[in-house]
Design a protein around this motif. Sequence first.
Motif, PDB file in Angstrom:
ATOM      1  N   GLY A   1       0.810  -1.213   0.000  1.00 38.08           N
ATOM      2  CA  GLY A   1       0.000   0.000   0.000  1.00 38.08           C
ATOM      3  C   GLY A   1       0.844   1.263   0.000  1.00 38.08           C
ATOM      4  N   THR A   2       2.005   1.217   0.642  1.00 34.29           N
ATOM      5  CA  THR A   2       2.919   2.360   0.640  1.00 34.29           C
ATOM      6  C   THR A   2       3.413   2.621  -0.770  1.00 34.29           C
ATOM      7  OG1 THR A   2       3.618   1.929   2.916  1.00 34.29           O
ATOM      8  CG2 THR A   2       5.111   3.250   1.557  1.00 34.29           C
ATOM      9  N   THR A   3       3.878   1.563  -1.431  1.00 34.92           N
ATOM     10  CA  THR A   3       4.367   1.708  -2.799  1.00 34.92           C
ATOM     11  C   THR A   3       3.259   2.172  -3.725  1.00 34.92           C
ATOM     12  OG1 THR A   3       5.891  -0.116  -2.376  1.00 34.92           O
ATOM     13  CG2 THR A   3       5.614   0.550  -4.652  1.00 34.92           C
TER      14      THR A   3
ATOM     15  N   PHE B   1       3.407   5.510  -5.794  1.00 33.10           N
ATOM     16  CA  PHE B   1       3.368   5.349  -7.253  1.00 33.10           C
ATOM     17  C   PHE B   1       2.238   6.187  -7.857  1.00 33.10           C
ATOM     18  CE2 PHE B   1       2.307   2.917 -11.166  1.00 33.10           C
ATOM     19  CZ  PHE B   1       3.526   3.032 -11.809  1.00 33.10           C
ATOM     20  N   ASP B   2       1.138   6.309  -7.128  1.00 30.45           N
ATOM     21  CA  ASP B   2       0.010   7.135  -7.576  1.00 30.45           C
ATOM     22  C   ASP B   2       0.249   8.624  -7.324  1.00 30.45           C
ATOM     23  OD1 ASP B   2      -1.362   4.883  -8.413  1.00 30.45           O
ATOM     24  OD2 ASP B   2      -2.579   4.736  -6.602  1.00 30.45           O
ATOM     25  N   GLY B   3       1.378   8.953  -6.667  1.00 32.90           N
ATOM     26  CA  GLY B   3       1.714  10.348  -6.404  1.00 32.90           C
ATOM     27  C   GLY B   3       1.132  10.889  -5.114  1.00 32.90           C
ATOM     28  N   SER B   4       0.586  10.021  -4.268  1.00 36.88           N
ATOM     29  CA  SER B   4      -0.034  10.455  -3.016  1.00 36.88           C
ATOM     30  C   SER B   4       0.948  10.279  -1.867  1.00 36.88           C
ATOM     31  CB  SER B   4      -1.305   9.634  -2.748  1.00 36.88           C
ATOM     32  OG  SER B   4      -2.215   9.792  -3.795  1.00 36.88           O
ATOM     33  N   PHE B   5       1.798  11.264  -1.665  1.00 33.23           N
ATOM     34  CA  PHE B   5       2.759  11.196  -0.562  1.00 33.23           C
ATOM     35  C   PHE B   5       2.088  11.515   0.765  1.00 33.23           C
ATOM     36  CE2 PHE B   5       5.782  11.085  -3.910  1.00 33.23           C
ATOM     37  CZ  PHE B   5       6.940  10.562  -3.375  1.00 33.23           C
ATOM     38  N   LEU B   6       1.023  12.294   0.736  1.00 38.73           N
ATOM     39  CA  LEU B   6       0.348  12.725   1.963  1.00 38.73           C
ATOM     40  C   LEU B   6      -1.089  12.222   1.994  1.00 38.73           C
ATOM     41  CD1 LEU B   6       1.474  16.464   1.970  1.00 38.73           C
ATOM     42  CD2 LEU B   6       2.513  14.573   3.211  1.00 38.73           C
ATOM     43  N   TYR B   7      -1.586  11.954   3.204  1.00 43.80           N
ATOM     44  CA  TYR B   7      -3.007  11.663   3.398  1.00 43.80           C
ATOM     45  C   TYR B   7      -3.748  12.995   3.486  1.00 43.80           C
ATOM     46  CZ  TYR B   7      -2.401   6.721   4.734  1.00 43.80           C
ATOM     47  OH  TYR B   7      -2.137   5.385   4.768  1.00 43.80           O
TER      48      TYR B   7
END
Length: 155
Positions: free
Chosen positions: A42-44, A48-54
């Motif tokens: 899930g981290t990768t 990979f989707d560009g979502s570094f932040l929640y």
Amino acid sequence: PASNVPDSCQRFYKCESAGLANQELTYQFQEKKFEDVSFAHGTTQAIFDGSFLYTSHSTPSNFSAFCFTQQAPFHQNQQARGVTLHLISAHGQTQSVGKILKLTKQVITVPKKYHEMGNQIAYFKGGAEIFFGNSSPLATGLKNFINDLESNCQV
């Protein structure tokens, strides 16, 4: 500009799928001598989707020291591996392995001991170097923090 993006980050994002990006990230951590780093699929997938932040302020981001931990010995990880293999066996006919792994939750680990915390910060620094470069403010700050911990903390 794109010319400032580290080669390691470009290699990650040039992968055709999150699964291949996961392998690439593992390889890049190995290049940094972090053979024992562990992170959830899930981290990768999120990175990979560009979502570094929640979007929620009450949870750790997708890219934090809590997402990179020391790999558990293989025998301790058998149960999680068995669950994944069961999901693939039970749903593999109707869903791809990638989709099944995407459905699994992201894992965060809070260190319980000083050396675990040091390892997690070092792994996070490695991730910061991969995505933002060795001389990025985050990587530099983490390196300084690790040096301060090592020189000022006796355990």
